[in-house]
Design a protein around this motif. Structure first.
Motif, mmCIF file in Angstrom:
data_model
loop_
_atom_site.group_PDB
_atom_site.id
_atom_site.type_symbol
_atom_site.label_atom_id
_atom_site.label_comp_id
_atom_site.label_asym_id
_atom_site.label_seq_id
_atom_site.Cartn_x
_atom_site.Cartn_y
_atom_site.Cartn_z
ATOM 1 N N MET B 1 59.431 47.232 39.707
ATOM 2 C CA MET B 1 57.980 47.240 39.537
ATOM 3 C C MET B 1 57.623 47.917 38.222
ATOM 4 S SD MET B 1 55.046 48.551 42.096
ATOM 5 C CE MET B 1 55.091 50.316 41.962
ATOM 6 N N SER B 2 57.035 47.151 37.331
ATOM 7 C CA SER B 2 56.635 47.762 36.063
ATOM 8 C C SER B 2 55.140 47.575 35.850
ATOM 9 C CB SER B 2 57.425 47.154 34.907
ATOM 10 O OG SER B 2 56.957 45.839 34.654
ATOM 11 N N LEU B 3 54.639 48.347 34.901
ATOM 12 C CA LEU B 3 53.217 48.280 34.559
ATOM 13 C C LEU B 3 53.099 47.531 33.244
ATOM 14 C CD1 LEU B 3 50.250 49.336 35.000
ATOM 15 C CD2 LEU B 3 50.929 51.344 33.704
ATOM 16 N N GLU B 4 52.383 46.420 33.272
ATOM 17 C CA GLU B 4 52.205 45.659 32.037
ATOM 18 C C GLU B 4 50.751 45.687 31.611
ATOM 19 O OE1 GLU B 4 54.836 42.103 32.750
ATOM 20 O OE2 GLU B 4 55.710 43.986 33.425
ATOM 21 N N VAL B 5 50.559 46.041 30.354
ATOM 22 C CA VAL B 5 49.205 46.285 29.867
ATOM 23 C C VAL B 5 48.901 45.368 28.691
ATOM 24 C CG1 VAL B 5 47.646 48.020 28.909
ATOM 25 C CG2 VAL B 5 49.420 48.704 30.529
ATOM 26 N N ARG B 6 47.758 44.702 28.767
ATOM 27 C CA ARG B 6 47.286 43.900 27.640
ATOM 28 C C ARG B 6 45.781 44.130 27.543
ATOM 29 N NH1 ARG B 6 45.140 39.129 26.784
ATOM 30 N NH2 ARG B 6 45.587 38.157 24.795
ATOM 31 N N LEU B 7 45.365 44.790 26.462
ATOM 32 C CA LEU B 7 43.959 45.195 26.336
ATOM 33 C C LEU B 7 43.339 44.699 25.047
ATOM 34 C CD1 LEU B 7 44.247 48.973 27.316
ATOM 35 C CD2 LEU B 7 43.335 47.160 28.745
ATOM 36 N N GLY B 59 53.575 45.763 39.174
ATOM 37 C CA GLY B 59 54.450 45.072 40.105
ATOM 38 C C GLY B 59 54.092 43.596 40.228
ATOM 39 N N GLY B 60 53.639 42.995 39.115
ATOM 40 C CA GLY B 60 53.344 41.570 39.092
ATOM 41 C C GLY B 60 51.946 41.213 39.563
ATOM 42 N N THR B 61 51.196 42.168 40.107
ATOM 43 C CA THR B 61 49.859 41.872 40.603
ATOM 44 C C THR B 61 48.805 42.351 39.607
ATOM 45 O OG1 THR B 61 50.776 42.481 42.743
ATOM 46 C CG2 THR B 61 48.418 42.009 42.677
ATOM 47 N N GLY B 62 47.854 41.513 39.321
ATOM 48 C CA GLY B 62 46.774 41.907 38.411
ATOM 49 C C GLY B 62 45.867 42.924 39.085
ATOM 50 N N ILE B 63 45.597 44.045 38.405
ATOM 51 C CA ILE B 63 44.746 45.060 39.012
ATOM 52 C C ILE B 63 43.507 45.331 38.169
ATOM 53 C CG2 ILE B 63 46.610 46.272 40.221
ATOM 54 C CD1 ILE B 63 46.452 48.378 37.917
ATOM 55 N N GLU B 64 43.305 44.496 37.113
ATOM 56 C CA GLU B 64 42.206 44.792 36.197
ATOM 57 C C GLU B 64 40.836 44.685 36.875
ATOM 58 O OE1 GLU B 64 44.545 42.486 35.469
ATOM 59 O OE2 GLU B 64 43.550 40.610 35.935
ATOM 60 N N GLY B 65 40.762 43.946 37.982
ATOM 61 C CA GLY B 65 39.466 43.815 38.646
ATOM 62 C C GLY B 65 39.246 44.822 39.768
ATOM 63 N N VAL B 66 40.271 45.640 40.025
ATOM 64 C CA VAL B 66 40.195 46.582 41.152
ATOM 65 C C VAL B 66 39.436 47.848 40.707
ATOM 66 C CG1 VAL B 66 41.578 47.941 42.765
ATOM 67 C CG2 VAL B 66 42.388 45.694 42.000
ATOM 68 N N PRO B 67 38.472 48.330 41.491
ATOM 69 C CA PRO B 67 37.773 49.552 41.096
ATOM 70 C C PRO B 67 38.737 50.746 41.104
ATOM 71 C CG PRO B 67 37.123 48.893 43.316
ATOM 72 C CD PRO B 67 37.959 47.782 42.759
ATOM 73 N N PRO B 68 38.449 51.760 40.266
ATOM 74 C CA PRO B 68 39.413 52.861 40.065
ATOM 75 C C PRO B 68 39.866 53.535 41.360
ATOM 76 C CG PRO B 68 37.235 53.421 39.185
ATOM 77 C CD PRO B 68 37.235 51.947 39.461
ATOM 78 N N HIS B 69 38.943 53.666 42.333
ATOM 79 C CA HIS B 69 39.345 54.413 43.527
ATOM 80 C C HIS B 69 40.254 53.608 44.452
ATOM 81 C CE1 HIS B 69 35.707 52.298 44.880
ATOM 82 N NE2 HIS B 69 36.150 52.423 46.091
ATOM 83 N N ARG B 70 40.470 52.318 44.121
ATOM 84 C CA ARG B 70 41.409 51.534 44.940
ATOM 85 C C ARG B 70 42.662 51.149 44.166
ATOM 86 N NH1 ARG B 70 37.094 48.190 46.977
ATOM 87 N NH2 ARG B 70 36.014 49.324 48.616
ATOM 88 N N ARG B 71 42.784 51.610 42.906
ATOM 89 C CA ARG B 71 43.926 51.185 42.089
ATOM 90 C C ARG B 71 45.221 51.867 42.475
ATOM 91 N NH1 ARG B 71 42.183 49.463 35.931
ATOM 92 N NH2 ARG B 71 40.477 48.159 36.663
ATOM 93 N N ARG B 72 45.094 53.044 43.062
ATOM 94 C CA ARG B 72 46.268 53.850 43.418
ATOM 95 C C ARG B 72 47.133 54.159 42.202
ATOM 96 N NH1 ARG B 72 49.710 52.628 48.311
ATOM 97 N NH2 ARG B 72 50.424 54.631 47.565
ATOM 98 N N ILE B 73 46.449 54.466 41.102
ATOM 99 C CA ILE B 73 47.140 54.932 39.901
ATOM 100 C C ILE B 73 46.825 56.405 39.751
ATOM 101 C CG2 ILE B 73 47.073 54.834 37.390
ATOM 102 C CD1 ILE B 73 46.966 51.870 37.558
#
Lengths: 236, 363
Positions: B1-7, B59-73
């Protein structure tokens, strides 16, 4: 001489005016609290178009003559007015000539005191703490209840006490909107006004005035103490 | 599971265009000067700002639309941001209480023990020292069992003794949590001791990404990593201790460097940071030099790169010794005198006195 001045204090009429004032002001301030919380928080934290207008409207009761506020209440909540008529038709409920109308007047007129205190209290809370809470999984309402409210509560209380104290002294709006009815809408200031209208009422007025001044002082001292507690709690 | 970032994000004149990935197992450093976009990048990953364009996959799932309190980061800030009205214990479980699994009592005991904060549990944050507060903040983040961990210059507000106090806990993070860990900093010393990979951010763009030893041995990144602090990393192991002289020898693929005695058994892996300004170059062989030179560590190698500052007095030289690249900063004048060019055989000389404790870390 002094004991003569205080003899039979409080008289039934004085007691009635005092308890009625407490009831009207207390209910009015509590009823306005939820909206004051949202407004105070919003003014402290949100940026939105028309914010300056909202601020102006919130503070309007401080600037307008209370009689004008009473008049505005009358033309909106009177039994033939749009909102008042609808309330009467739908729920059989009316504000005019009732203590609830006086409470509504207090709610509106003391609203700026509450909003101002809440806004200051919220502005004293570091927004970074809210970010931290969000990262830790707290949603907006959760953050408000577990972070903002506990940290702001002394400020909120101070605002409510100030508003309550100011509400005890409300005159113009009450007498314009709901008239001066003994046991229903005759609060302390209205009672003072009434005794002054009858000949030889100066002594009775002085007693009521002294009572009013004492209550106002107590209220302000309490509000100040709560404000200091707010600062300590925030570690300022 | 990796974190991939494109901004992609614009803020006035500043444009952020950052693409990189953070694998799990080990620490990836996000390195850059102030204004390079580090904080914006971190806030975007955590969901605290909404970038113009973002693809963030965990981990392959897009999280950009998830609000911060549900991101579990998990995000640990420069300032601890502990809640002043709650006790240390209540702070620690604040996040965990909101997770689906609830508060894990075993994990709480483990974290409290690991961070040594057992005696602080009933105290309010106001009375804590900076180092204590940061340890509690780290514990609070770990208690949420995050799926990725972001550390935003967690030592920036601490003085050196407090930094040394919290560093061991940060070094242990990869074994505590097998998740992508992104460590943001502009301090080379910290990054060198903690990170395995490095992403260099320059004015909103990724200037380099890769193994930290490779990235720091590059000559073209000097302006970004800072000329004064720049230097190469050497991964080696303790060969031998010499108690009589209070030195330890660190052996690596390319030679051996003597450093002030290290507090670890022989054989322990060690990372050295050898600053370019601390390395002398000589054209004679180590054997010819050794007898007349006070320096202890002589490494024989070949010049594999040179990069001069157009107008300045200095020249950066990359020397390859065995499988290791070392950087040296000398004057252009010296390079001319010695007739250095790519391919020249040289001896790199390292003084033991330049390798202080901060530059030698047991891994």
């Amino acid at each position: 001489m002094l004991s003569d001045f205080f003899s039979g204090f409080p008289s039934p009429a004085e007691w009635e005016a005092l308890t009625l004032s407490f009831k009207i002001s207390g209910v009015g301030v509590l009823a306005a609290l939820p909206l004051a919380l949202v407004t105070g928080y919003g003014l402290a934290r949100w940026r939105f178009p028309g914010k300056a207008l909202v601020e102006a409207v919130v503070h309007l009761p401080l600037i307008l003559p209370p009689v004008v506020m009473g008049y505005l209440l009358l033309i909106s909540f009177g039994t033939k007015a749009p909102i008042g008529g609808w309330l009467l038709e739908t729920f059989g409920f009316r504000f005019v000539f009732s203590w609830t109308g006086a409470a509504l007047a207090v709610a509106v007129l003391s609203f700026p005191f509450q909003v101002r205190a809440i806004r200051l209290a919220v502005e004293g809370i570091d927004p970074a703490l809210e970010e931290a809470a969000a990262i830790l999984g707290a949603g907006a309402l959760d953050r408000f209840l577990t972070l903002i409210l506990p940290l702001a509560i002394p400020g909120i209380l101070a605002g409510a006490v100030t508003a309550f104290t100011a509400g005890l002294g409300e005159f113009g709006a009450i007498i314009t909107f709901v008239s001066n009815i003994p046991g229903e809408t005759r609060t302390l200031p209205l009672a003072i006004y009434s005794v002054l209208q009858s000949p030889g009422g100066e002594l009775a007025a002085a007693r009521l005035a002294l009572l009013s001044i004492t209550l106002a002082l107590l209220g302000l001292v309490l509000a100040e103490a709560l404000g200091r507690r707010a600062q300590r709690r925030l570690g300022l | 599971m990796s974190l991939e970032v494109r901004l992609r994000h614009r803020l006035g004149d500043f444009a952020l265009e950052a693409d990189f990935s953070v694998p799990r197992g080990g620490v990836t450093a996000l390195f850059g000067n102030s204004g390079s976009g580090k904080s914006t990048t971190l806030k975007a990953i955590a969901g605290l700002i909404r970038p113009d364009e973002a693809t963030i996959r965990l981990g392959g799932t897009g999280i950009e639309g998830v609000p911060p309190h549900r991101r579990r980061i998990g995000l640990m800030f420069q300032d601890s941001r502990l809640f002043p009205h709650l006790s240390v214990r209540q702070n620690l479980v604040y996040g965990a209480k909101r997770a689906a699994e609830g508060v894990d009592g075993g994990l709480l005991d483990h974290i409290v023990g690991m961070l040594g904060i057992g005696s602080l549990l009933d105290r309010r944050p106001r009375g804590l020292s900076g180092g204590e507060a940061q340890r509690v903040a780290l514990g609070r983040t770990l208690m949420t069992k995050p799926r990725a961990l972001l550390l935003d210059e967690p030592m920036a507000s601490l003085d050196q003794p407090r930094k040394e106090e919290i560093l061991p806990y940060l070094q242990r993070l990869p074994e505590e949590a097998d998740i992508p860990i992104l460590y943001v900093s502009h301090v080379l010393d910290e990054v060198s001791r903690l990170a395995d990979r490095m992403v260099v951010l320059d004015r909103g763009k990724v200037a380099a990404e890769g193994d930290i030893v490779d990235v720091l041995s590059r000559l073209d990144l000097f302006p970004l990593t800072g000329r004064f602090e720049a230097g190469a990393l050497i991964d080696g192991a303790i060969q031998v201790h010499d108690p009589t002289t209070a030195l330890s020898a660190v052996a690596f693929d390319g030679g051996m460097i003597w450093v002030p005695a290290l507090d670890a058994p022989e054989g322990s892996p060690v990372r050295l940071r050898i600053r370019a300004r601390d390395v002398l170059l000589a054209t004679r062989t180590p054997d010819a030099l050794q007898a007349d030179l006070s320096a202890n560590s002589l490494l024989s190698g070949t010049v594999t790169g040179m990069r001069a500052d157009e107008k300045g007095p200095f020249l950066e030289v990359q020397v390859t010794c065995g499988g290791t690249k070392i950087l040296s900063r000398i004057t252009r004048r010296s390079a001319q005198r010695l007739g250095l060019a790519e391919g020249s055989p040289v001896t790199a000389v390292v003084k033991t006195a330049t390798v202080d404790r901060r530059l030698a870390s047991v891994r």
